[in-house]
Every structure is written in structure tokens, then in C-alpha cells.
Design a protein around this motif. Structure first.
Motif, PDB file in Angstrom:
ATOM      1  N   TYR A 187     -14.693  20.239  -7.885  1.00  6.17           N
ATOM      2  CA  TYR A 187     -15.411  20.480  -6.630  1.00  6.17           C
ATOM      3  C   TYR A 187     -14.486  20.452  -5.409  1.00  6.17           C
ATOM      4  N   GLY A 188     -13.194  20.203  -5.602  1.00  9.74           N
ATOM      5  CA  GLY A 188     -12.265  20.201  -4.477  1.00  9.74           C
ATOM      6  C   GLY A 188     -11.283  19.051  -4.547  1.00  9.74           C
ATOM      7  N   ASN A 189     -10.441  18.959  -3.544  1.00 12.50           N
ATOM      8  CA  ASN A 189      -9.410  17.927  -3.490  1.00 12.50           C
ATOM      9  C   ASN A 189      -9.896  16.718  -2.703  1.00 12.50           C
ATOM     10  N   SER A 190      -9.673  15.537  -3.268  1.00  9.70           N
ATOM     11  CA  SER A 190      -9.991  14.284  -2.586  1.00  9.70           C
ATOM     12  C   SER A 190      -8.702  13.545  -2.280  1.00  9.70           C
ATOM     13  N   ILE A 191      -8.733  12.777  -1.205  1.00 10.07           N
ATOM     14  CA  ILE A 191      -7.581  11.964  -0.871  1.00 10.07           C
ATOM     15  C   ILE A 191      -8.026  10.534  -0.625  1.00 10.07           C
ATOM     16  N   CYS A 192      -7.257   9.603  -1.155  1.00  9.68           N
ATOM     17  CA  CYS A 192      -7.457   8.183  -0.897  1.00  9.68           C
ATOM     18  C   CYS A 192      -6.393   7.766   0.113  1.00  9.68           C
ATOM     19  N   VAL A 193      -6.822   7.346   1.298  1.00 13.76           N
ATOM     20  CA  VAL A 193      -5.884   7.030   2.370  1.00 13.76           C
ATOM     21  C   VAL A 193      -5.814   5.525   2.614  1.00 13.76           C
ATOM     22  N   SER A 194      -4.684   5.094   3.147  1.00 11.83           N
ATOM     23  CA  SER A 194      -4.489   3.707   3.561  1.00 11.83           C
ATOM     24  C   SER A 194      -4.884   3.550   5.021  1.00 11.83           C
ATOM     25  N   THR A 195      -5.392   2.374   5.365  1.00  6.05           N
ATOM     26  CA  THR A 195      -5.801   2.105   6.742  1.00  6.05           C
ATOM     27  C   THR A 195      -4.956   1.018   7.405  1.00  6.05           C
ATOM     28  N   GLN A 196      -4.155   0.307   6.616  1.00  8.05           N
ATOM     29  CA  GLN A 196      -3.264  -0.716   7.132  1.00  8.05           C
ATOM     30  C   GLN A 196      -1.970  -0.686   6.321  1.00  8.05           C
ATOM     31  N   VAL A 197      -0.902  -1.209   6.902  1.00  4.79           N
ATOM     32  CA  VAL A 197       0.314  -1.467   6.135  1.00  4.79           C
ATOM     33  C   VAL A 197       0.130  -2.842   5.510  1.00  4.79           C
ATOM     34  N   GLY A 198      -0.073  -2.860   4.195  1.00  4.11           N
ATOM     35  CA  GLY A 198      -0.410  -4.100   3.527  1.00  4.11           C
ATOM     36  C   GLY A 198      -1.869  -4.462   3.761  1.00  4.11           C
ATOM     37  N   CYS A 199      -2.230  -5.700   3.426  1.00  2.00           N
ATOM     38  CA  CYS A 199      -3.617  -6.146   3.559  1.00  2.00           C
ATOM     39  C   CYS A 199      -3.633  -7.668   3.557  1.00  2.00           C
ATOM     40  N   ARG A 200      -4.540  -8.249   4.337  1.00  3.38           N
ATOM     41  CA  ARG A 200      -4.615  -9.711   4.386  1.00  3.38           C
ATOM     42  C   ARG A 200      -5.854 -10.274   3.686  1.00  3.38           C
ATOM     43  N   MET A 201      -6.571  -9.441   2.957  1.00  3.60           N
ATOM     44  CA  MET A 201      -7.797  -9.905   2.312  1.00  3.60           C
ATOM     45  C   MET A 201      -7.530 -10.770   1.083  1.00  3.60           C
ATOM     46  N   GLY A 202      -6.389 -10.594   0.435  1.00  8.96           N
ATOM     47  CA  GLY A 202      -5.980 -11.503  -0.630  1.00  8.96           C
ATOM     48  C   GLY A 202      -6.683 -11.349  -1.956  1.00  8.96           C
ATOM     49  N   CYS A 203      -7.316 -10.212  -2.240  1.00  5.86           N
ATOM     50  CA  CYS A 203      -7.992 -10.019  -3.530  1.00  5.86           C
ATOM     51  C   CYS A 203      -6.979 -10.149  -4.662  1.00  5.86           C
ATOM     52  N   LYS A 204      -7.333 -10.929  -5.676  1.00 10.72           N
ATOM     53  CA  LYS A 204      -6.365 -11.359  -6.672  1.00 10.72           C
ATOM     54  C   LYS A 204      -5.886 -10.259  -7.612  1.00 10.72           C
ATOM     55  N   PHE A 205      -6.630  -9.158  -7.701  1.00  8.19           N
ATOM     56  CA  PHE A 205      -6.261  -8.101  -8.647  1.00  8.19           C
ATOM     57  C   PHE A 205      -5.662  -6.892  -7.937  1.00  8.19           C
ATOM     58  N   CYS A 206      -5.308  -7.034  -6.654  1.00 13.08           N
ATOM     59  CA  CYS A 206      -4.830  -5.890  -5.867  1.00 13.08           C
ATOM     60  C   CYS A 206      -3.400  -6.129  -5.410  1.00 13.08           C
ATOM     61  N   ALA A 207      -2.526  -5.155  -5.662  1.00 13.83           N
ATOM     62  CA  ALA A 207      -1.117  -5.288  -5.283  1.00 13.83           C
ATOM     63  C   ALA A 207      -0.901  -5.166  -3.777  1.00 13.83           C
ATOM     64  N   SER A 208      -1.855  -4.563  -3.063  1.00 13.85           N
ATOM     65  CA  SER A 208      -1.680  -4.349  -1.627  1.00 13.85           C
ATOM     66  C   SER A 208      -1.571  -5.651  -0.852  1.00 13.85           C
ATOM     67  N   THR A 209      -2.155  -6.721  -1.402  1.00 14.31           N
ATOM     68  CA  THR A 209      -2.250  -7.970  -0.646  1.00 14.31           C
ATOM     69  C   THR A 209      -1.079  -8.915  -0.869  1.00 14.31           C
TER      70      THR A 209
END
Length: 344
Positions: A97-119
Motif C-alpha cells: 500500500y506504499g512506503n512507511s517511515i519510522c522516525v525518531s523524535t529525540q536523540v536517545g530517550c530518558r524513559m528507561g524501558c528495559k527492552f529498548c536500546a534507545s534508552t
């Protein structure tokens, strides 16, 4: 110097008029930007006076592609560097149905979710509206195709960068810009309750996706620190308000972690929690991170969990794994790149 991509057309018109230029010059400049002309000197229908003022006051904040990974399923992941040296990721996924993009909204993240490398290294800074937008412009320019769907689900918590994210939505939705409809935009949040209410009051037609991941507050607190501030009940009440305001079905994301939240009892409790909400459940077998001990649920457990939810009358799907061969989960490539640079 200001990033011109942070400006709406109306804001750029006002700037032109205040600087003794015709408001029409703003429309011309805008057209060039979205035609992927990112050097003011290449905007041939602008006069020398306008070009000179643009060069003196603005830059076009297009990040540099420092790495690009192509998956066997067609998924493309980009590592992008902004002018200050900070790095983010975005992912282009190709569907029928078309192209989707997943974008970032911050450099890194402070939410600290245990299974996410961004934090893992925390939040470095917020991205501006134009910097979020630039990820789409870079990707479109690279693949030479239009992107029609946006997911705010990369590095960062969108509602922790609320003002810039709202402006970004307005920019991409503008007919003068990328003209991507609100119903083609999904915002994923771990559940910052006051901002969900603020978002609901805007009556936008975007899809709200809640990263739930557990059916009990105590267990949710152990994997998502935000749960220490906002309970599941508070989040669900905010979701009900969002639906009342927008009439948009809510998506609940549930990352399945082996022996943590993937039992039959968990599935039944999830059904009980969501029975009064028009929603869709998106089950996500986690991407394992070497720094964390969490393991992916096996296929049998995922299928059983899915069937329990569907048999209780709630729409549910298992997210199709895309880009697994290129570490396409949030934060994985950025972290690998940063570690490589440290040891060079």
C-alpha cells in the motif's frame, strides 16, 4: 542561523515581509525545499536579494547519511548525523500500500524501558520539528519514491517532545509541504497521561498507539519506569478520553517477553483490561538486546497469546518482523555505531 525546515509556510511569509521581501517568495522557497533543492543558490526563480537574505539567516537542516542498511525484505535503515554531530535512526518499510517511515523524535530517550536500546545512554536532546521532518526528506530523496505513512516510534518518546512533535505533524500534514494525511500518522507513546489529554483536545485524526507491555502495574513498573508515575488505569482513562474526542481506534502495543508477560493468564487479563475500549492489539516479539537479559517469546507462546485475545473479541495481530537482519529495532544501530567510534 535558523533551520528553515522548522518554519511553516505562514511563518516564512511573515519573515519575508518583515525583511522587505514579497510573501510570494516564501511560497517559491517552500516549493524548492520540498522538491529536494537544499541550496538556496539553486533556487533559480528567486532574485539575488532574496537568496542573499536566506543565506545570511537560514540553513537547510538536512542530516548526512552516515550509514545505510538494506534488509533482504526491502526494509532500509538509515543512520543520520545532524550538524552538531548527534546521530539518529529512521527506518523505511515497503508495503504493497506504499512506503512507511519510522522516525525518531529525540536523540536517545530518558524513559528507561528495559527492552529498548534507545534508552541505554539516556536522552541527549530533543529534535526540532524540522529535524524530524528532515528524516523523511532524506529518505524520499534516497529511495526516489514518496513516503505516505509515518510512525513516530523510533528513538525517543514523542510526548516527551510534545511541542516539536505537534508542529512536525502540522508541517507534514500541510498541503504546501509533504501533504501526508493525519490518518496516515501513528504516534506511539509509553503513556505520559497529561499529554495524551492535550493531544486528544486537538482532535487530530492520527492513530494513538500505547506501549502497554504488561497487565499489572507492579510488573509494568519493573520494565517501564514511566509506570511509577502513571498507572495502567490512568492510561486507559486517558485513552477512553482520546477516543471520545477523536473517534479514533486506539492501538495497544504489547512486547512479548519470554516468562515475563506472555502467559495465558496475562492474555486473559489483557482482554479484561481492554474489553470496554475500541482498540487493536499489536503483539511484538521483542528484539533481544545484548545488554539486557530479556528473551523473545517462542512462536508457540505468541500464537497462543494471539488466539486468546482474538477469541475474546478483540482485534489483534502479530507485528511482522521487518529488518531483523539489519538490527532495525529502535536504537540498536545507533548504539553499535557509537561503540565502534569509541574504540577506533
Amino acid at each position: 542561523m535558523q533551520n528553515i525546515l522548522d518554519y511553516s509556510l505562514d511563518e516564512l511569509k511573515q519573515w519575508m515581509i518583515l525583511n522587505d521581501e514579497s510573501g510570494f517568495r516564501a511560497k517559491q522557497t517552500y516549493n524548492w525545499l520540498y522538491k529536494k533543492a537544499w541550496d538556496f543558490n539553486e533556487m533559480k526563480n528567486l532574485n539575488n536579494s532574496t537568496i542573499s537574505k536566506l543565506n545570511a539567516n537560514f540553513y537547510v537542516g538536512i542530516p548526512k547519511i552516515i550509514d545505510k542498511y538494506l534488509s533482504k525484505d526491502g526494509t532500509i535503515k538509515y543512520l543520520l548525523a545532524y550538524s552538531d554531530g548527534n546521530i539518529v535512526e529512521c527506518v523505511v518499510m515497503k508495503y504493497e500500500y506504499g512506503n512507511s517511515i519510522c522516525v525518531s523524535t529525540q536523540v536517545g530517550c530518558r524513559m528507561g524501558c528495559k527492552f529498548c536500546a534507545s534508552t541505554l545512554e539516556g536522552r541527549i536532546r530533543d529534535l526540532t520539528a524540522g529535524e524530524i521532518l528532515s528524516q523523511i526528506l532524506v529518505a524520499e530523496n534516497d529511495i526516489e519514491e514518496r513516503i505516505s505513512n509515518i510512525v513516530l516510534m523510533g528513538s525517543g518518546e514523542p510526548l516527551d517532545n510534545y511541542d516539536n512533535v505537534i508542529k512536525f505533524i502540522n508541517l507534514v500534514n500541510s498541503p504546501d509541504g509533504l501533504n501526508i494525511g493525519q490518518r496516515h500518522i501513528t504516534l506511539s507513546t509509553c503513556g505520559i497521561v497529561p499529554k495524551i489529554y492535550e493531544l486528544a483536545d486537538l482532535r487530530y485524526q492520527i492513530t494513538l498507539a500505547i506501549s502497554l507491555h504488561s497487565v499489572e502495574d507492579i510488573r509494568r513498573q519493573s520494565i517501564m519506569p514511566i509506570a511509577n508515575k502513571y498507572s495502567i488505569e490512568e492510561i486507559l482513562n486517558a485513552c477512553k478520553y482520546y477516543y471520545e474526542c477523536t473517534k479514533r481506534r486506539i492501538t495497544f502495543e504489547y512486547a512479548l517477553v519470554k516468562d515475563v508477560n506472555d502467559s495465558d493468564e496475562d492474555a486473559l487479563m489483557l482482554c479484561k483490561l481492554l474489553k470496554d475500549i475500541l482498540c487493536h492489539v499489536n503483539l511484538i516479539p521483542i528484539n533481544e538486546i545484548k545488554e539486557k537479559s530479556f528473551k523473545k517469546s517462542n512462536n508457540k507462546s505468541v500464537e497462543r497469546f494471539l488466539n486468546i485475545i482474538k477469541n475474546n473479541g478483540i482485534e489483534a495481530t502479530v507485528r511482522r518482523e521487518m529488518g531483523s537482519d539489519i538490527n532495525a529495532a529502535c536504537g540498536q544501530l545507533r548504539r553499535s555505531y557509537i561503540e565502534t567510534q569509541r574504540y577506533e
